[in-house]
Scaffold this active site. Sequence first.
Site, PDB file in Angstrom:
ATOM      1  N   ALA A  13       0.521  -1.322   0.139  1.00  0.00           N
ATOM      2  CA  ALA A  13       0.374  -0.124   0.031  1.00  0.00           C
ATOM      3  C   ALA A  13       1.169   1.311  -0.280  1.00  0.00           C
ATOM      4  O   ALA A  13       0.664   2.238  -0.424  1.00  0.00           O
ATOM      5  CB  ALA A  13      -0.925  -0.013   0.640  1.00  0.00           C
ATOM      6  N   GLU A  33       9.828   3.193   6.002  1.00  0.00           N
ATOM      7  CA  GLU A  33      10.028   1.923   5.885  1.00  0.00           C
ATOM      8  C   GLU A  33      11.625   1.057   6.401  1.00  0.00           C
ATOM      9  O   GLU A  33      12.265   2.091   6.353  1.00  0.00           O
ATOM     10  CB  GLU A  33      10.563   1.270   4.558  1.00  0.00           C
ATOM     11  CG  GLU A  33      11.188  -0.185   4.517  1.00  0.00           C
ATOM     12  CD  GLU A  33       9.408  -0.829   4.840  1.00  0.00           C
ATOM     13  OE1 GLU A  33      10.240  -1.686   5.754  1.00  0.00           O
ATOM     14  OE2 GLU A  33       8.770  -0.473   4.923  1.00  0.00           O
ATOM     15  N   TRP A 504      -0.818 -15.980   6.142  1.00  0.00           N
ATOM     16  CA  TRP A 504       0.065 -15.136   6.173  1.00  0.00           C
ATOM     17  C   TRP A 504      -0.896 -13.518   5.101  1.00  0.00           C
ATOM     18  O   TRP A 504      -0.632 -12.982   4.867  1.00  0.00           O
ATOM     19  CB  TRP A 504       1.428 -14.599   5.366  1.00  0.00           C
ATOM     20  CG  TRP A 504       2.499 -15.640   6.075  1.00  0.00           C
ATOM     21  CD1 TRP A 504       2.964 -15.066   6.918  1.00  0.00           C
ATOM     22  CD2 TRP A 504       2.485 -16.901   5.549  1.00  0.00           C
ATOM     23  NE1 TRP A 504       3.634 -16.280   7.425  1.00  0.00           N
ATOM     24  CE2 TRP A 504       3.292 -17.450   6.466  1.00  0.00           C
ATOM     25  CE3 TRP A 504       1.383 -17.815   4.642  1.00  0.00           C
ATOM     26  CZ2 TRP A 504       3.946 -18.846   6.481  1.00  0.00           C
ATOM     27  CZ3 TRP A 504       2.829 -19.550   4.855  1.00  0.00           C
ATOM     28  CH2 TRP A 504       2.886 -19.628   5.488  1.00  0.00           C
ATOM     29  N   HIS A 505      -2.288 -13.798   5.414  1.00  0.00           N
ATOM     30  CA  HIS A 505      -3.062 -13.056   5.215  1.00  0.00           C
ATOM     31  C   HIS A 505      -3.533 -11.859   5.977  1.00  0.00           C
ATOM     32  O   HIS A 505      -4.811 -11.336   5.907  1.00  0.00           O
ATOM     33  CB  HIS A 505      -4.175 -13.331   4.224  1.00  0.00           C
ATOM     34  CG  HIS A 505      -3.485 -14.218   3.343  1.00  0.00           C
ATOM     35  ND1 HIS A 505      -4.191 -15.036   2.433  1.00  0.00           N
ATOM     36  CD2 HIS A 505      -2.317 -13.780   2.615  1.00  0.00           C
ATOM     37  CE1 HIS A 505      -3.435 -15.225   1.379  1.00  0.00           C
ATOM     38  NE2 HIS A 505      -2.677 -14.454   1.850  1.00  0.00           N
ATOM     39  N   ALA A 539      -4.245  -3.179   4.475  1.00  0.00           N
ATOM     40  CA  ALA A 539      -5.053  -5.001   4.774  1.00  0.00           C
ATOM     41  C   ALA A 539      -5.897  -4.977   5.897  1.00  0.00           C
ATOM     42  O   ALA A 539      -6.798  -5.046   5.910  1.00  0.00           O
ATOM     43  CB  ALA A 539      -4.022  -6.346   4.629  1.00  0.00           C
ATOM     44  N   THR A 550      -3.823 -11.557  -0.210  1.00  0.00           N
ATOM     45  CA  THR A 550      -4.357 -10.267  -0.047  1.00  0.00           C
ATOM     46  C   THR A 550      -3.848  -9.284  -0.754  1.00  0.00           C
ATOM     47  O   THR A 550      -3.948  -8.110  -0.850  1.00  0.00           O
ATOM     48  CB  THR A 550      -4.592 -10.318   1.678  1.00  0.00           C
ATOM     49  OG1 THR A 550      -2.974 -11.215   2.249  1.00  0.00           O
ATOM     50  CG2 THR A 550      -5.802  -9.907   1.936  1.00  0.00           C
TER      51      THR A 550
END
Length: 569
Positions: A13, A33, A504-505, A539, A550
């Site tokens: 994102a 980051e 891992w979603h 997410a 995802t």
Amino acid sequence: MEFDYIIVGGGSAGSVLANRLSARSSNTVLVCEAGEDTPPGKVPDEILDSYPGTAYLNNRFIWSDLKVRTEVVSHNNPDEPKPKLRKYEQARVLGGGSSINGQMANRGAPTDYNEWEERGAKGWNWENVLPYFKKLETDLDFDDEWHGQDGPIPVRRVPEAHWPKHSKALIDVFDRAGYKRLADQNGFFEDGYFPVTISNAEEQRVSASMGYLNADVRKRENLTISTHTQVTELLFEDLRCVGVKALVNGQQQEFRGREIILSSGAIHSPAHLMRAGIGPAGHLQDLGIPVRHASFGVGQRLMDHPSVALASFLKPEARMDNINTRRHMFLSMRYSSEMGGAPPGDMFVVCTSKTSWHAVGEQIASFLIFVNKTFSETGEVRLSSKHWSEEPQVDFNLLSDRRDLERIADGIRRLAPLYDDPTLQSVVTDPFPASYSDKVRQVGEINTKNKILTGIMARMLDGPGFFRRFLIKNLIMEGFTLDGVCNDEDEAEAFIRKAAVGVWHASCTCRMGAQDDAMAVTDTSGRVHGVGGLRVVDASIFPVVPSANTNFPTIMTAEKIADAILDGH
């Protein structure tokens, strides 16, 4: 330093937002980051690899201290021991999950997004989101009403000629079992089997950072990408977020922004909010955090897709040769369970022709069975400490809705008979229910010791059949048999509860919804209810996890909200 937009997290994102917001030259944009950069021409080989196991099993690219519980945690019986903590491979690198994931480029079902709108995310139904799925991609195989041709992320399917014999055999197996063959996973949504759609070009991963933060984008003078930058605190003036504190290469710095956007994922975005005093009041007070804005939904209703595997031993001639591709998943299938009120296409099966990077992994094939339309919604993310350096407490509570467990059991019973098909028997032997146990995880770590041990084990597995069966039963299986999990309900439930893991979603911990919805954290443009200058875009704002891996839904969400921001919403 002051910016118009500060994006906390350079994952899928965050990469999208950085590109789209900085495309307007009057906007100054900072991306923070925590992990390392993946600059053009210097992307690590492990990330470029078509086979994802070299990236997600590498501590270099993940939050190595993050651990989670997947099973249901009982709050009614405090004396009941809690389920064990498991390592959770959450990305810590530019590009986020798209830099380490399985490169699965699917969207989910139209009913998923219609449900988003029904749950309060007005303007997010299938008709509204499809243009953004098309906008993000360049499909290299199809050019029709379902696909885009101008997006930053290439999408393709590995040609069947490059598949190993095992994956080719599954075509005949699925045909005889009555499943419909589909050319395109992302075309008209219906049940059937199809080639896996991947975000990959010329046998290399294309992550969100590679696609959206390319060399031309990085030349923009109004865009600053700051890696090795750990945001430690959100700064406020009254009820407005005005900046962040961060450690940049270990040095404390402060950045001010007109708007702060959390894109740190469904585990770390709610943690940032709670540390800032935005979340369930009782939980914050217990930790001594002053409540800035009580928001009960922060960290609540964490979701994922529970999954188990049926595995088998690959005959040598059916294994991957790594000549034309290093991909290990070529074919997938979705079907409708017609159980528990689930919509069509609620179940998903990924067929793998390799299960790990090492020599034993090359000998094992599997069916990964996902509950793609998940009903379990009782997971949660809570702070373990108010200090930024402490990872949050994460309880997925998979299978808290029994319908998810029952559909996995039904999926096992549907797939197990496929092992009786002569074509499948020509490429595999010795099927067994598989578990991603601690032992499997330890052997999966990339190091010299495991390379030597698995090399020895692989030579033994290729020996006499009786010896292979002995090794599989005593060293790989966890005490369950395929016959038992198919025909004994108690054994099936015990296996599923022990073996089921998320894939891992992680999603849904800062859900979009109407302001009068007590569980809604953000509005339909990602703005956090009750405070100013702060959005969440990742997410975590999904109203419910879609029936898909995802990554593409996350990129779609960021594309749609980027437009909303630029339009002044």
